[in-house]
Scaffold this motif. Structure first.
Motif, PDB file in Angstrom:
ATOM      1  N   SER A 112      15.897  21.590  -1.632  1.00  0.00           N
ATOM      2  CA  SER A 112      14.957  20.786  -2.491  1.00  0.00           C
ATOM      3  C   SER A 112      14.598  19.416  -3.105  1.00  0.00           C
ATOM      4  CB  SER A 112      15.757  21.542  -3.794  1.00  0.00           C
ATOM      5  OG  SER A 112      16.747  22.733  -3.976  1.00  0.00           O
ATOM      6  N   VAL A 113      15.817  19.026  -2.832  1.00  0.00           N
ATOM      7  CA  VAL A 113      15.622  17.086  -2.735  1.00  0.00           C
ATOM      8  C   VAL A 113      14.921  16.979  -1.663  1.00  0.00           C
ATOM      9  CG1 VAL A 113      16.720  15.073  -1.829  1.00  0.00           C
ATOM     10  CG2 VAL A 113      18.094  16.789  -3.869  1.00  0.00           C
ATOM     11  N   VAL A 114      14.593  17.587  -0.460  1.00  0.00           N
ATOM     12  CA  VAL A 114      13.557  17.392   1.217  1.00  0.00           C
ATOM     13  C   VAL A 114      12.344  17.009   0.347  1.00  0.00           C
ATOM     14  CG1 VAL A 114      13.390  17.787   3.094  1.00  0.00           C
ATOM     15  CG2 VAL A 114      15.705  17.112   2.683  1.00  0.00           C
ATOM     16  N   LEU A 115      12.513  18.355  -0.187  1.00  0.00           N
ATOM     17  CA  LEU A 115      11.101  18.936  -0.346  1.00  0.00           C
ATOM     18  C   LEU A 115      10.339  18.326  -1.236  1.00  0.00           C
ATOM     19  CD1 LEU A 115      11.083  22.966   0.261  1.00  0.00           C
ATOM     20  CD2 LEU A 115      10.415  21.780   1.842  1.00  0.00           C
ATOM     21  N   SER A 116      10.979  17.677  -2.287  1.00  0.00           N
ATOM     22  CA  SER A 116      10.224  16.723  -3.626  1.00  0.00           C
ATOM     23  C   SER A 116      10.163  15.353  -2.803  1.00  0.00           C
ATOM     24  CB  SER A 116      11.432  16.923  -5.264  1.00  0.00           C
ATOM     25  OG  SER A 116      11.659  18.575  -4.727  1.00  0.00           O
ATOM     26  N   ALA A 117      11.339  15.299  -2.360  1.00  0.00           N
ATOM     27  CA  ALA A 117      11.147  13.645  -1.229  1.00  0.00           C
ATOM     28  C   ALA A 117       9.413  13.785  -0.925  1.00  0.00           C
ATOM     29  CB  ALA A 117      11.884  13.018  -0.641  1.00  0.00           C
ATOM     30  N   LEU A 118       9.747  14.411   0.239  1.00  0.00           N
ATOM     31  CA  LEU A 118       8.028  14.748   0.467  1.00  0.00           C
ATOM     32  C   LEU A 118       6.803  14.344   0.422  1.00  0.00           C
ATOM     33  CD1 LEU A 118       9.301  16.472   3.927  1.00  0.00           C
ATOM     34  CD2 LEU A 118       8.606  14.897   3.778  1.00  0.00           C
ATOM     35  N   SER A 119       6.959  15.893  -0.948  1.00  0.00           N
ATOM     36  CA  SER A 119       6.096  15.456  -1.000  1.00  0.00           C
ATOM     37  C   SER A 119       5.473  14.696  -2.591  1.00  0.00           C
ATOM     38  CB  SER A 119       6.628  16.449  -2.939  1.00  0.00           C
ATOM     39  OG  SER A 119       4.571  16.650  -3.273  1.00  0.00           O
ATOM     40  N   TYR A 120       6.424  13.964  -3.171  1.00  0.00           N
ATOM     41  CA  TYR A 120       6.313  12.551  -3.731  1.00  0.00           C
ATOM     42  C   TYR A 120       5.802  11.574  -2.852  1.00  0.00           C
ATOM     43  CZ  TYR A 120       6.633   9.531  -7.026  1.00  0.00           C
ATOM     44  OH  TYR A 120       6.415   8.398  -9.009  1.00  0.00           O
ATOM     45  N   LEU A 121       6.057  11.264  -1.594  1.00  0.00           N
ATOM     46  CA  LEU A 121       6.142  10.511  -0.716  1.00  0.00           C
ATOM     47  C   LEU A 121       4.131  10.676  -0.251  1.00  0.00           C
ATOM     48  CD1 LEU A 121       6.041   8.153   1.670  1.00  0.00           C
ATOM     49  CD2 LEU A 121       7.256   9.987   3.403  1.00  0.00           C
ATOM     50  N   PHE A 122       4.362  12.009  -0.433  1.00  0.00           N
ATOM     51  CA  PHE A 122       2.649  11.705   0.395  1.00  0.00           C
ATOM     52  C   PHE A 122       1.820  11.596  -0.589  1.00  0.00           C
ATOM     53  CE2 PHE A 122       4.176  14.047   4.104  1.00  0.00           C
ATOM     54  CZ  PHE A 122       3.453  13.048   5.029  1.00  0.00           C
ATOM     55  N   LEU A 123       2.182  11.461  -2.186  1.00  0.00           N
ATOM     56  CA  LEU A 123       1.764  11.619  -3.768  1.00  0.00           C
ATOM     57  C   LEU A 123       1.646  10.500  -3.754  1.00  0.00           C
ATOM     58  CD1 LEU A 123       0.772  12.338  -6.013  1.00  0.00           C
ATOM     59  CD2 LEU A 123       2.647  12.011  -6.654  1.00  0.00           C
ATOM     60  N   LEU A 124       2.013   9.756  -3.631  1.00  0.00           N
ATOM     61  CA  LEU A 124       2.059   7.989  -3.425  1.00  0.00           C
ATOM     62  C   LEU A 124       1.057   7.091  -2.572  1.00  0.00           C
ATOM     63  CD1 LEU A 124       6.310   6.869  -3.807  1.00  0.00           C
ATOM     64  CD2 LEU A 124       4.506   6.331  -5.375  1.00  0.00           C
ATOM     65  N   LEU A 125       1.668   8.204  -1.234  1.00  0.00           N
ATOM     66  CA  LEU A 125       0.144   7.129   0.114  1.00  0.00           C
ATOM     67  C   LEU A 125      -1.191   7.555  -0.380  1.00  0.00           C
ATOM     68  CD1 LEU A 125       1.953   8.712   3.373  1.00  0.00           C
ATOM     69  CD2 LEU A 125       1.809   6.080   2.197  1.00  0.00           C
ATOM     70  N   THR A 126      -1.415   8.633  -0.754  1.00  0.00           N
ATOM     71  CA  THR A 126      -2.620   9.716  -1.355  1.00  0.00           C
ATOM     72  C   THR A 126      -3.525   8.732  -2.575  1.00  0.00           C
ATOM     73  OG1 THR A 126      -1.997  11.433  -2.092  1.00  0.00           O
ATOM     74  CG2 THR A 126      -2.953  11.662   0.015  1.00  0.00           C
ATOM     75  N   VAL A 127      -2.004   8.420  -3.951  1.00  0.00           N
ATOM     76  CA  VAL A 127      -2.549   8.376  -5.456  1.00  0.00           C
ATOM     77  C   VAL A 127      -2.305   6.757  -5.223  1.00  0.00           C
ATOM     78  CG1 VAL A 127      -2.192   8.617  -7.092  1.00  0.00           C
ATOM     79  CG2 VAL A 127      -2.460  10.862  -6.008  1.00  0.00           C
ATOM     80  N   ALA A 128      -1.273   6.348  -5.277  1.00  0.00           N
ATOM     81  CA  ALA A 128      -0.929   4.859  -5.142  1.00  0.00           C
ATOM     82  C   ALA A 128      -1.311   4.004  -4.237  1.00  0.00           C
ATOM     83  CB  ALA A 128       0.329   4.870  -5.470  1.00  0.00           C
ATOM     84  N   PHE A 129      -1.117   4.469  -2.963  1.00  0.00           N
ATOM     85  CA  PHE A 129      -1.819   3.322  -2.031  1.00  0.00           C
ATOM     86  C   PHE A 129      -3.013   3.964  -1.628  1.00  0.00           C
ATOM     87  CE2 PHE A 129       3.046   2.971  -2.061  1.00  0.00           C
ATOM     88  CZ  PHE A 129       2.783   1.557  -1.935  1.00  0.00           C
ATOM     89  N   GLY A 130      -3.886   4.842  -2.253  1.00  0.00           N
ATOM     90  CA  GLY A 130      -5.482   5.117  -1.676  1.00  0.00           C
ATOM     91  C   GLY A 130      -5.549   5.579  -0.383  1.00  0.00           C
ATOM     92  N   VAL A 131      -4.714   5.911   0.785  1.00  0.00           N
ATOM     93  CA  VAL A 131      -4.801   6.269   1.730  1.00  0.00           C
ATOM     94  C   VAL A 131      -5.625   7.959   1.673  1.00  0.00           C
ATOM     95  CG1 VAL A 131      -4.130   7.395   4.320  1.00  0.00           C
ATOM     96  CG2 VAL A 131      -2.591   5.075   2.821  1.00  0.00           C
ATOM     97  N   ASP A 132      -6.738   7.665   3.160  1.00  0.00           N
ATOM     98  CA  ASP A 132      -7.907   9.107   3.286  1.00  0.00           C
ATOM     99  C   ASP A 132      -7.539   9.334   3.833  1.00  0.00           C
ATOM    100  OD1 ASP A 132      -9.064   7.151   3.621  1.00  0.00           O
ATOM    101  OD2 ASP A 132     -10.789   7.429   2.062  1.00  0.00           O
ATOM    102  N   ALA A 133      -6.569   8.965   4.799  1.00  0.00           N
ATOM    103  CA  ALA A 133      -6.872   9.144   6.436  1.00  0.00           C
ATOM    104  C   ALA A 133      -6.846  11.363   6.241  1.00  0.00           C
ATOM    105  CB  ALA A 133      -5.442   9.142   7.018  1.00  0.00           C
TER     106      ALA A 133
END
Length: 241
Positions: free
Chosen positions: A19-40
Motif C-alpha cells: 500500500s505504501v509503495v503504490l501510494s508513494a509511486l502515485s504521489y511521485l508522479f503527482l509531484l512530477l506532473t503537477v508540482a514540476f510541470g513535467v508533461d512528457a
C-alpha cells in the motif's frame, strides 16, 4: 481443503508495504506532473497507471483484489463458526459479503449510481459535492449499531484493531472525501497539488484499513482452529467469538 497458514503480523506488514509503495509511486508522479510541470507522454501515461485516485489501473486492481480476499476470508470464518455452532457466525458472514460488495464497487463504481437520487436531496455543493457520501453516512451508522454487541464480545485487542481498521477505511473513503469535496467547492482545483495530496492519503487509508482487517481476521481464524484442536472435549464445548 487447502489451508495456508501465515503470521497475521507478517501478512499485515507485506500488505502495508504494498500500500505504501503504490501510494508513494502515485504521489511521485503527482509531484512530477503537477508540482514540476513535467508533461512528457511517458510520464503522463505512467501517472495514469499508478494513480491511486484513478480507475482501471494498478492501484484499483490491487484494492479490488485485497477487498475480495478480505471478504472471502471473513466469510469463511463465519461459515466455519456456523458449522461449529459458535456465536456471531452471521455477523462474520455479513461482513465478508460486505467486503465482496466493496470489491465490486471498486471495479465498477456502483456508488456513483446514488449520485443522482442523493443530489436531489442534499444538493451538489460543499461536503456533499459528490452526493454518494450522503448515502454512505447512514449506512455507516447502521453498520456501527448492528455490530456494537459483536465488537464488545471480541477480545479487547481484536476489537480495537477492528475499530482501527474501520476508522481508516471509513475515515478515508467518507471522511477525507468530504474534506476534499469542501475544498473543491471552495475553489481548489481537483487537479492541484493540495487535493492530489489529500486524495493520495484518502486512498492509502482505503488500502491500509482492509489490510489491517484481513490480518486481524487471519488471527481470529488461527486462534479458533487452535482452540478447537487443543481444548475442545465432549464435555466442554468451546464458544469462540
Amino acid at each position: 481443503m487447502l489451508r495456508v497458514t501465515v503470521r497475521p503480523r507478517h501478512l499485515f506488514l507485506v500488505l502495508l508495504g504494498a500500500s505504501v509503495v503504490l501510494s508513494a509511486l502515485s504521489y511521485l508522479f503527482l509531484l512530477l506532473t503537477v508540482a514540476f510541470g513535467v508533461d512528457a507522454g511517458a510520464v503522463v501515461s505512467a501517472r495514469k497507471f499508478v494513480d491511486v485516485n484513478a480507475e482501471t489501473n494498478l492501484p484499483s486492481w490491487y484494492s479490488a483484489v485485497l477487498l475480495t480476499v478480505t471478504g472471502l476470508v471473513t466469510f469463511e470464518v463465519g461459515r466455519q463458526a456456523l458449522v461449529e455452532g459458535r456465536r456471531w457466525a452471521w455477523h462474520w458472514m455479513v461482513l465478508g459479503a460486505g467486503f465482496c460488495y466493496l470489491s465490486l464497487d471498486e471495479l465498477v463504481a456502483l456508488h456513483e449510481r446514488f449520485v443522482g437520487p442523493m443530489t436531489a436531496v442534499v444538493g451538489d455543493s460543499g461536503v456533499f459535492k459528490y452526493a454518494w457520501v450522503a448515502a454512505a453516512l447512514p449506512a455507516v451508522v447502521l453498520v456501527a449499531l448492528f455490530y456494537a454487541r459483536f465488537l464488545l464480545a471480541l477480545p479487547r485487542r481484536t476489537a480495537a484493531l477492528v475499530l482501527l481498521a474501520g476508522a481508516l477505511y471509513v475515515g478515508g473513503s467518507v471522511g477525507l472525501e468530504m474534506v476534499a469535496n469542501a475544498l473543491s467547492d471552495s475553489g481548489f482545483s481537483e487537479q492541484g497539488l493540495l487535493l492530489g495530496t489529500l486524495q493520495t492519503v484518502e486512498e492509502a487509508c482505503e488500502m491500509v484499513g482492509p489490510a489491517l482487517f484481513l490480518a486481524v481476521v487471519a488471527g481470529v481464524s488461527q486462534q479458533s482452529r487452535t482452540v478447537d484442536v487443543t481444548t475442545t472435549s465432549p464435555t466442554s464445548p468451546v464458544r469462540a467469538a
